[in-house]
Design a protein around this motif. Structure first.
Motif, PDB file in Angstrom:
ATOM      1  N   TYR A  20      70.015 131.168  14.041  1.00  0.00           N
ATOM      2  CA  TYR A  20      69.711 129.849  14.611  1.00  0.00           C
ATOM      3  C   TYR A  20      70.239 129.763  16.051  1.00  0.00           C
ATOM      4  CZ  TYR A  20      70.431 124.892  15.619  1.00  0.00           C
ATOM      5  OH  TYR A  20      70.453 123.669  16.224  1.00  0.00           O
ATOM      6  N   ILE A  24      67.542 128.940  19.032  1.00  0.00           N
ATOM      7  CA  ILE A  24      67.395 127.514  19.375  1.00  0.00           C
ATOM      8  C   ILE A  24      67.468 127.232  20.883  1.00  0.00           C
ATOM      9  CG2 ILE A  24      69.815 126.761  19.135  1.00  0.00           C
ATOM     10  CD1 ILE A  24      66.659 124.915  17.830  1.00  0.00           C
ATOM     11  N   TYR A  27      64.141 126.377  22.472  1.00  0.00           N
ATOM     12  CA  TYR A  27      63.590 125.059  22.143  1.00  0.00           C
ATOM     13  C   TYR A  27      64.315 123.955  22.911  1.00  0.00           C
ATOM     14  CZ  TYR A  27      60.901 127.410  18.619  1.00  0.00           C
ATOM     15  OH  TYR A  27      60.012 128.246  17.996  1.00  0.00           O
ATOM     16  N   ALA A  74      60.241 123.767  15.854  1.00  0.00           N
ATOM     17  CA  ALA A  74      61.690 123.942  15.679  1.00  0.00           C
ATOM     18  C   ALA A  74      62.162 123.555  14.283  1.00  0.00           C
ATOM     19  CB  ALA A  74      62.444 123.118  16.724  1.00  0.00           C
ATOM     20  N   LEU A  77      63.931 126.121  12.203  1.00  0.00           N
ATOM     21  CA  LEU A  77      65.279 126.403  12.705  1.00  0.00           C
ATOM     22  C   LEU A  77      66.262 125.318  12.291  1.00  0.00           C
ATOM     23  CD1 LEU A  77      64.481 127.762  16.257  1.00  0.00           C
ATOM     24  CD2 LEU A  77      65.422 129.030  14.325  1.00  0.00           C
ATOM     25  N   PHE A  78      65.821 124.068  12.334  1.00  0.00           N
ATOM     26  CA  PHE A  78      66.701 122.989  11.885  1.00  0.00           C
ATOM     27  C   PHE A  78      67.012 123.146  10.392  1.00  0.00           C
ATOM     28  CE2 PHE A  78      64.699 120.288  15.441  1.00  0.00           C
ATOM     29  CZ  PHE A  78      65.608 120.770  16.359  1.00  0.00           C
ATOM     30  N   ARG A  81      69.657 125.669  10.139  1.00  0.00           N
ATOM     31  CA  ARG A  81      70.975 125.081  10.453  1.00  0.00           C
ATOM     32  C   ARG A  81      71.485 124.257   9.280  1.00  0.00           C
ATOM     33  NH1 ARG A  81      72.011 120.145  12.413  1.00  0.00           N
ATOM     34  NH2 ARG A  81      70.011 119.933  13.491  1.00  0.00           N
TER      35      ARG A  81
END
Length: 99
Positions: A20, A24, A27, A74, A77-78, A81
């Motif tokens: 991540y 990230i 983004y 994104a 990716l969140f 996380r």
């Protein structure tokens, strides 16, 4: 008016989180954001807040920050996380400079 995303993170799965953290930034930049504070261990000066690691992101506006958070590309990716940390995120607007 500038806006700031403030993240309080406790990392539980470092390997997942490192992926991540590697991806990230593209983004963040896509939405004209930048790191102000990048994953530091804070020193609590008052109160009982016990953050583990803090990240502060600056965006040109609240709309830019919200666009980053809602970016469909994104979202995976969140989710990564969320699965690798316990995290809290707040959005605040800056103030105009004094004249």
């Amino acid at each position: 008016m500038k806006a700031y995303l403030i993240l309080d993170l406790t990392i539980h799965h470092l390997e997942k989180f490192l992926h991540y953290a590697e991806v990230i930034p593209a983004y963040i930049a896509k939405h004209q954001g930048k790191y102000i504070v990048k994953g530091v261990e804070p020193t609590v000066m008052e109160g009982d807040w016990q953050p583990s690691r803090v990240v502060v992101l600056e965006f040109p506006s609240k709309e830019h920050a919200q666009s980053f958070l809602s970016d469909p590309e994104a979202q995976p990716l969140f989710a990564l996380r969320h699965s690798s940390t316990t995290s809290h995120v707040i959005l605040v607007e800056g103030c105009e400079p004094a004249v």
